[in-house]
Design an enzyme around this catalytic site. Structure first.
Site, mmCIF file in Angstrom:
data_model
loop_
_atom_site.group_PDB
_atom_site.id
_atom_site.type_symbol
_atom_site.label_atom_id
_atom_site.label_comp_id
_atom_site.label_asym_id
_atom_site.label_seq_id
_atom_site.Cartn_x
_atom_site.Cartn_y
_atom_site.Cartn_z
ATOM 1 N N HIS A 250 0.942 -1.015 0.020
ATOM 2 C CA HIS A 250 -0.060 0.059 0.158
ATOM 3 C C HIS A 250 0.616 1.482 -0.071
ATOM 4 O O HIS A 250 0.460 2.510 -0.169
ATOM 5 C CB HIS A 250 -1.159 -0.050 1.153
ATOM 6 N N SER B 116 0.082 -1.197 -6.271
ATOM 7 C CA SER B 116 0.032 -2.232 -7.069
ATOM 8 C C SER B 116 0.944 -2.255 -8.309
ATOM 9 O O SER B 116 0.721 -1.068 -8.891
ATOM 10 C CB SER B 116 -1.256 -2.938 -7.325
ATOM 11 N N LYS C 244 -14.174 -8.181 -7.981
ATOM 12 C CA LYS C 244 -13.432 -9.136 -8.732
ATOM 13 C C LYS C 244 -12.908 -10.330 -8.185
ATOM 14 O O LYS C 244 -12.687 -11.302 -8.523
ATOM 15 C CB LYS C 244 -12.620 -8.156 -9.478
ATOM 16 N N ASP C 245 -12.477 -9.786 -6.924
ATOM 17 C CA ASP C 245 -11.804 -10.827 -6.088
ATOM 18 C C ASP C 245 -12.849 -12.052 -5.608
ATOM 19 O O ASP C 245 -12.364 -12.942 -5.453
ATOM 20 C CB ASP C 245 -11.143 -10.230 -4.788
ATOM 21 N N GLU D 238 5.472 -34.106 0.165
ATOM 22 C CA GLU D 238 4.270 -33.753 -0.350
ATOM 23 C C GLU D 238 4.607 -33.141 -1.860
ATOM 24 O O GLU D 238 5.795 -32.440 -1.987
ATOM 25 C CB GLU D 238 3.679 -32.764 0.436
#
Lengths: 258, 424
Positions: free
Chosen positions: B216, B220, B244-245, B288
């Protein structure tokens, strides 16, 4: 530049194909792995309860002489369709340790639905002594604990064939085409007609193996049916939510010029 | 600096709180009106997805901890008790187990996004480095979590991985003793792994807070990799990116549900359904899936110490990536040579993962060596040189203005290109 890109794509795509072919597990080469049809393996499949109950009969009559089923309690048998009275009756037929009496001496008595399944041996050492040094594994999770799952266990039960002439067998071991190394400590447990079914189902080896593996698959994953049923509802809901959310997103973004 | 905040919230209760502790003003500033580039594609969902995933892991983990017994005698059976007797215990455990895999899928895509669009470049270097710290913490947490069910693969995985530290001279054996709490993987190991597995996610939350705080400050990155120039380039975070998220979160939950409800053990190892037994080594000790590429790097080197260094180095190199990549152009969209090469690197990582799943024999050794060399070559040789040699495509003037050049075709509106990518 497009030339370079297509060149690289030409390298990339075949490489991925080759990689995916190479990554097919080595198990695929093992042609001994049977491919049975199981009532529970399909997306919406449930356990064939009649088969599971017959399988429980085989477990009780045959397997349980050597193999424990420690993670199960008699109450769990409601999962294969037994009524509470039947479960009480089944449990009452077994004598299990019940802690200590007033004098501090170990006490035994008839099992209740809350009791864990009775184990054939007091401990691993006792189990080995009684079985020529081999330890019969607990069967609670056997279907999950082997590559190939239900098919593998079925393959073991039906895999007893005469050893090839050139094959050198150790004393006290038995030839099994499914078992890794082909020498297994367990003598052939099931044959045609080992048990007698009350519901008139035939007792071929295949049928018996199929039934007991159905039972063991239930024992390993008793939540299967409930899980899939909830799963269908959850996924349907989420698909609906995705559509709704996407529609809202389109609406919110409709005034953005981009 | 002390003094009350002048709150703009109409609700008197919120106003009262906000005046004294301006968390509402802060949320409004950072997640309400926060100016966000308007050309994000769906790759920009994955940070939020990772956050949601972490919350899912913490919530399910707390309920698991209520029923789990960190004792070698009890651990395995207590997990089965959760699966069989605890109300919806199977659901909680399967969500936690598959959530771990989803966490890595989401995070790996998030990292790929950063690599492809050059999100690690100035001024976001520290943001990127905090991300690498998050990855390391995630890996440590996942590794210790996998030990807790105390199955065969838990035990032997723990033995192999902790033993790696013994390769370091002088301090190595001491580190291993400290990790074990004794002289082999045993009850003290399980106890401390449980304690740390419970602690680490909260450390993770702290570092993620810093990661987001740094984000922030810089703002971005975006698919064009160019800086925001005017307010026309941005949209308020809410409602545009919250919605959108949300679309991404729904799709993420579908994938997670598909795993949990229809193939809960697909990504697991059958051996972990066998209780840990120090006397019986499984035929094949495999970690894994999300650790397989690193495992392949480790095994591709014949020397243990060198192998361990190469394995850790493959992650450490990410810390200095912002300085290894000498190109000033961020987005791969305008880097004609870097763009295919990053996919070659991804291919090398995937091949390493496949190598890691196989016994280190024959072709797998050769392949894993080739891929390991390429992995390092990409970062240490190609990126520094490429930045000097490559001729990037002309950059668009701004996010909201027409793009110059684009993908070899005529000029396209900046957003139109983004839209193309979005649909791709």
């Amino acid at each position: 530049m497009p030339k370079l890109r297509s060149l690289l794509a030409g390298v990339f795509a075949p490489a991925l194909v080759v990689a995916s072919l190479l990554s097919v597990p080595a198990m695929a080469q093992e042609d001994a792995m049977p491919r049975e049809k199981w009532s529970f393996e399909k997306l919406f499949g449930t356990f064939d309860l009649a088969a599971a109950q017959r399988g429980f009969q085989i477990y009780s009559g045959v397997c349980s002489n050597c193999h424990s089923l420690k993670l199960l309690h008699y109450r769990d048998l409601s999962g294969i369709g037994l009524e509470p009275e039947q479960i009480k009756a089944v449990a009452a037929g077994f004598t299990v340790p019940l802690g200590t009496d007033d004098q501090g001496n170990p006490k035994e008595g008839p099992a209740t639905p809350a009791s864990a399944f009775r184990s054939p041996f007091a401990n691993d050492k006792a189990a080995r002594v009684a079985n020529n040094g081999a330890l019969p594994p607990d069967l609670s999770l056997i279907v999950n604990a082997r590559e190939g799952g239900a098919n593998y266990v079925y393959g073991i039960l039906t895999g007893y064939v005469p050893a090839p002439a050139a094959f050198k067998m150790q004393d006290g071991l038995y030839y099994n085409k499914m078992y890794p190394g082909h020498q297994i400590g367990m003598p052939q447990p099931l044959q045609d007609g080992t048990v007698e079914y009350t519901d008139g189902t035939g007792t071929s080896l295949d049928q018996e193996a199929h039934d007991v593996v159905t039972f063991l698959s239930w024992a390993a994953n008793p939540e299967t049916v409930e899980r899939k049923q909830i799963g269908v509802r959850v996924v349907l809901f989420l698909v609906f939510m995705t559509g709704l959310t996407y529609a809202v997103k389109r609406k919110v973004w409709s005034n953005v010029h981009h | 600096m002390a003094g009350l905040t002048k709150s703009e919230f109409a609700n008197p209760v919120i106003n009262w709180i906000d005046t004294r502790l301006p968390i509402f003003t802060m949320m409004q500033k950072e997640y309400g009106v926060f100016p966000t580039p308007k050309n994000f594609n769906y790759f920009w969902n994955f940070g939020a997805l990772a956050m949601v995933n972490l919350v899912i892991m913490i919530v399910t983990g707390i309920f698991l901890a209520m029923n789990y017994q960190p004792n070698t005698e009890l651990a395995f059976d207590s997990v089965q008790h959760i699966m069989r007797d605890v109300n919806y215990g199977w659901l909680i455990r399967y969500v936690h187990q598959n959530g771990a895999s989803m966490f890595f899928i989401v995070t790996y895509i998030h990292i790929f996004r950063g690599l492809y669009y050059g999100s690690y470049k100035a001024p976001r270097e520290l943001l990127w480095m905090l991300g690498v710290v998050i990855l390391l913490l995630m890996m440590a947490t996942a590794f210790m979590g996998y030990v807790l069910p105390w199955g065969q693969m838990s035990y032997w995985g723990a033995t192999v991985i902790t033993n790696l530290f013994s390769a370091f001279p002088v301090v190595g054996p001491k580190i291993v003793t400290l990790l074990w709490g004794g002289f082999s993987v045993d009850n003290p190991t399980l106890n401390r792994f449980f304690a740390l597995h419970y602690l680490m996610p909260f450390v993770l939350v702290g570092v993620i807070f810093l990661h987001v705080a740094a984000l922030h400050i810089t703002g971005s990155n975006n698919p064009l990799g160019i800086d925001v120039k005017t307010p026309q380039d941005t949209l308020p975070f809410h409602p545009y990116y919250t919605i959108k998220d949300s679309v991404g979160i729904c799709v993420f939950l579908i994938v997670l549900s598909a795993l949990v409800f229809f193939a809960p053990n697909y990504l697991g190892d059958p051996n972990n359904f066998i209780p840990a037994n120090p006397l019986v080594t499984p035929a094949d000790i495999v970690p894994e899936w999300y650790f397989l590429p690193y495992y392949a790097i480790l095994r591709s080197v014949p020397n243990k110490l060198l192998g361990v260094c190469m394995m850790f180095g493959s992650l450490m190199v990410l810390f200095v990536l912002p300085w290894l990549d000498t190109s000033r152009v961020r987005s791969a969209r305008f880097r004609p040579v870097y763009r295919p090469l990053i996919f070659v690197w991804v291919l090398a990582v995937i091949l390493l993962g496949i190598c890691g799943a196989h016994k280190p024999e024959g072709v797998w050794v050769i392949l894993s060596r080739v891929c390991t060399v390429y992995y390092y070559l990409h970062f240490l040789v190609i990126l520094p040189i490429l930045g000097k040699l490559e001729r990037p495509l002309p950059l668009p003037e701004s996010i909201s203005h027409p793009v110059l050049g684009g993908r070899g075709g005529g000029p396209l509106p900046g957003g139109a290109l983004a839209k193309l990518m979005e649909k791709a």
